[in-house]
Design an enzyme around this catalytic site. Sequence first.
Site, short mmCIF file in Angstrom:
data_model
loop_
_atom_site.label_atom_id
_atom_site.label_comp_id
_atom_site.label_asym_id
_atom_site.label_seq_id
_atom_site.Cartn_x
_atom_site.Cartn_y
_atom_site.Cartn_z
N GLN A 160 -5.49 -1.42 9.35
CA GLN A 160 -5.20 -3.00 9.02
C GLN A 160 -5.71 -3.83 9.57
O GLN A 160 -5.76 -3.93 10.81
CB GLN A 160 -3.60 -3.19 8.66
N LYS B 5 0.91 -1.33 0.02
CA LYS B 5 -0.08 0.04 0.21
C LYS B 5 0.70 1.12 0.04
O LYS B 5 0.61 2.09 -0.62
CB LYS B 5 -0.94 -0.10 1.28
N ASP C 124 -11.60 2.37 3.37
CA ASP C 124 -11.87 1.06 3.47
C ASP C 124 -13.45 0.82 3.02
O ASP C 124 -13.77 -0.45 2.61
CB ASP C 124 -11.42 0.14 4.68
N1 GUN Z 1 -7.30 -7.03 5.95
C1 GUN Z 1 -7.68 -7.79 4.91
N2 GUN Z 1 -8.16 -6.99 3.89
C2 GUN Z 1 -8.19 -5.88 4.23
C3 GUN Z 1 -8.54 -4.59 3.55
O1 GUN Z 1 -8.93 -4.70 2.52
N3 GUN Z 1 -8.37 -3.54 4.67
C4 GUN Z 1 -7.90 -3.81 5.83
N4 GUN Z 1 -7.76 -2.64 6.57
N5 GUN Z 1 -7.48 -4.72 6.24
C5 GUN Z 1 -7.69 -5.97 5.50
#
Ligand code: GUN
Length: 306
Positions: free
Chosen positions: A97, A53, A120
């Site tokens: 996350q 990211k 998200d």
């Molecule tokens: N953990 C697995 N996929 C994701 C996601 O798309 N966003 C976040 N914040 N955590 C995750």
Amino acid sequence: MAKILDGKWVREEILKECLPRVAKFRETYGRAPGLAVILAGENPASEIYVRNKVATCQELGIHSEKYTPPGTVSNAELLALIAELNRRPEIDGILVQMPLPKQVDSRAALEAVAPEKDVDGFHPFNTGRLAAGAPGPRPCTPAGVMELLRRYEIPIEGRRAVIVGRSDIVGKPMALLLLHQHATVTICHSRTRELAGECARADILVAAIGRPAFLGAGFIRPGAVVIDVGINRLTDRAQVESVFTGNQKKLAAFEKSGSVIVGDVHPGAAEEAGAYTPVPGGVGLLTVAMLMVNTIEAAERRMAGA
Ligand code: GUN
């Protein structure tokens, strides 16, 4: 031969379209869009995702900040960090996350993020907007799947879509997005009876259960479009040999590194499909691309006062 739906191509297309938007934002507001990522504790898979990211932000010229509180972080400390990021005007997006350390209340953390900075689409305000079909950030992985279907011009309206998996991150939002595009949607899960039969009715089959090579022969209607969201690491030799029988390249890769990645769809069964997303090289590449889109959109919306 089944057609391969190339996640790398879709990712590049999405990122290419982000560049002029970042440039225009900079020109208009004198700064780049800003994303803060919180990675609490140690989780090797999450660390790789977060690294991706941050690297993709750099590639596009988006400002990013990474916060890594220890695995022992308290609820109060995490909420204080989120509150501080909510207050900062140059931070447009906040991503917490998942999964969070056990002692932390994940729901409270997600609800603490200001809805307008929720890149998200996990805040209940935004899941509500999704359910209602109102504009707002959409969870990145299902949004990436919709982009892939659109860019490959795969028709959705009137088609039977079956989703295997009912998670808040993928299965549920995926169902709503397909429903809004007029698919006939079925959500299946670990307790669904006659799962293979349900899957075999699908024109569009989305596998998001997190079980390696689980959807095998008999789950896929010949000619169906198969979207494999699973990313499972196999480290057991017997399992690798059973899933990748006769695939010398995969077996050699396992010998070299001690693990291989497989989706939720059995690689042999995928060949029955009309088209499918490979693992790796499919949907996995789109999640981060859509996070960039959500960050830019959050920045544009905030600054426009919308
Ligand atoms: N953990 C697995 N996929 C994701 C996601 O798309 N966003 C976040 N914040 N955590 C995750």
